[in-house]
Design a protein around this motif. Sequence first.
Motif, short mmCIF file in Angstrom:
data_model
loop_
_atom_site.label_atom_id
_atom_site.label_comp_id
_atom_site.label_asym_id
_atom_site.label_seq_id
_atom_site.Cartn_x
_atom_site.Cartn_y
_atom_site.Cartn_z
N THR A 76 45.53 14.43 -19.33
CA THR A 76 46.85 14.00 -18.87
C THR A 76 47.05 14.32 -17.40
OG1 THR A 76 47.81 14.26 -21.08
CG2 THR A 76 49.33 14.28 -19.22
N GLU A 77 46.61 15.48 -16.97
CA GLU A 77 46.75 15.85 -15.55
C GLU A 77 45.93 14.91 -14.67
OE1 GLU A 77 46.72 19.64 -12.55
OE2 GLU A 77 47.49 19.70 -14.59
N SER A 80 47.80 11.49 -14.58
CA SER A 80 49.06 11.48 -13.85
C SER A 80 48.82 11.46 -12.35
CB SER A 80 49.91 12.70 -14.23
OG SER A 80 49.25 13.91 -13.88
N MET A 83 47.45 7.75 -11.35
CA MET A 83 48.38 6.63 -11.32
C MET A 83 48.93 6.39 -9.92
SD MET A 83 49.93 4.18 -12.96
CE MET A 83 50.07 4.46 -14.72
N ASP A 84 49.38 7.46 -9.25
CA ASP A 84 49.93 7.31 -7.91
C ASP A 84 48.88 6.80 -6.93
OD1 ASP A 84 52.58 7.87 -8.29
OD2 ASP A 84 52.37 10.01 -7.94
N ARG A 134 47.82 7.88 -23.73
CA ARG A 134 48.29 9.00 -22.93
C ARG A 134 48.95 8.58 -21.62
NH1 ARG A 134 44.29 10.22 -26.13
NH2 ARG A 134 42.96 8.76 -25.01
N MET A 135 49.06 7.27 -21.38
CA MET A 135 49.72 6.84 -20.15
C MET A 135 50.56 5.59 -20.32
SD MET A 135 46.47 5.41 -17.90
CE MET A 135 47.54 5.18 -16.49
N GLY A 138 53.74 5.70 -18.37
CA GLY A 138 53.55 5.44 -16.95
C GLY A 138 53.38 3.96 -16.66
N THR A 142 56.30 2.81 -14.35
CA THR A 142 55.84 2.79 -12.96
C THR A 142 55.08 1.53 -12.61
OG1 THR A 142 55.64 5.21 -13.07
CG2 THR A 142 54.58 4.10 -11.21
#
Length: 217
Positions: A76-77, A80, A83-84, A134-135, A138, A142
Motif C-alpha cells: 500500500t505504501e 500510494s 500514484m502521485d 488495494r488502490m 485512488g 484521483t
Amino acid sequence: MPDSLPDQPRKATRKSPAPKRSKIQQRNRSAILDAALEVFSAQGFRGATLDQIAEGAGLSKPNLLYYFPSKEAIHTELLSGLMDIWLDPLREMDPQGDPYAEIMTYVRRKLDMSREMPRESRLFANEILQGAPRMMDGLDATLKPLVDEKARVIADWMSAGKLKESDPHHLLFSIWAMTQHYADFDVQVRAVLGPEHDPFQEAENFIETFYARMLRP
C-alpha cells in the motif's frame, strides 16, 4: 450569590508530531521499499513473500516487521507514492499551451518513465490486472477526475480545430498502452528486436510520427 466565573478559554490541543526517524531507520525503510518494489514487480502481490522482501533488504523478517506490520502495508505504501508520480505528467498538461506540443510532452514523459521506472510500471500493471483491490479508491478519487478534466481540455482543442477529432479518453488510453508497453513487456520487446536495437529510442521516433499524423489538423 457571587457572579459565576467567566468561561476560561480552552487551550488548543495539538497533535504530537510523528517521532523523527533516525538515519538507520530511514535507511532500513528505504531498503525495504526498494526490495519490495523489486519483488512485487517480478512476482506480483500474491507471489511475493515477506521472506523474499526481507532477504532483498538485507534484514531479518522480525526486523522488517518492526517497520511494516504486513506485506499489505508495504504494498500500500508503494502504491500510494506511485500514484502521485504516475499522474504528475498528466497534471502538467497546460490548457493554455500549444495542444500538439502539450500532448507530445506528455507522451515523451510517459515513455521516459517506462525507461527509467520499469519496476514501478510493472507494480502498477500487476495491481490493475488483479482488479486494483488495494488502490481502487485512488482510481476513483484521483485518477478519474484528473483524466476527465484533461479529456475536456483535449476535447476543447479539437473543437477549436487545433487537433484532429478523436475520442480524448481513448487517445489517453492509447498513450498509456504505447508507452507503458515498453516497460511491462520489456522482455518480449527486446526478444523481438534483438540486442542491437534501442527500443526506447526507436519507440520515441515511431510514436512522434504516429501522433503527428493522428493529431495535426
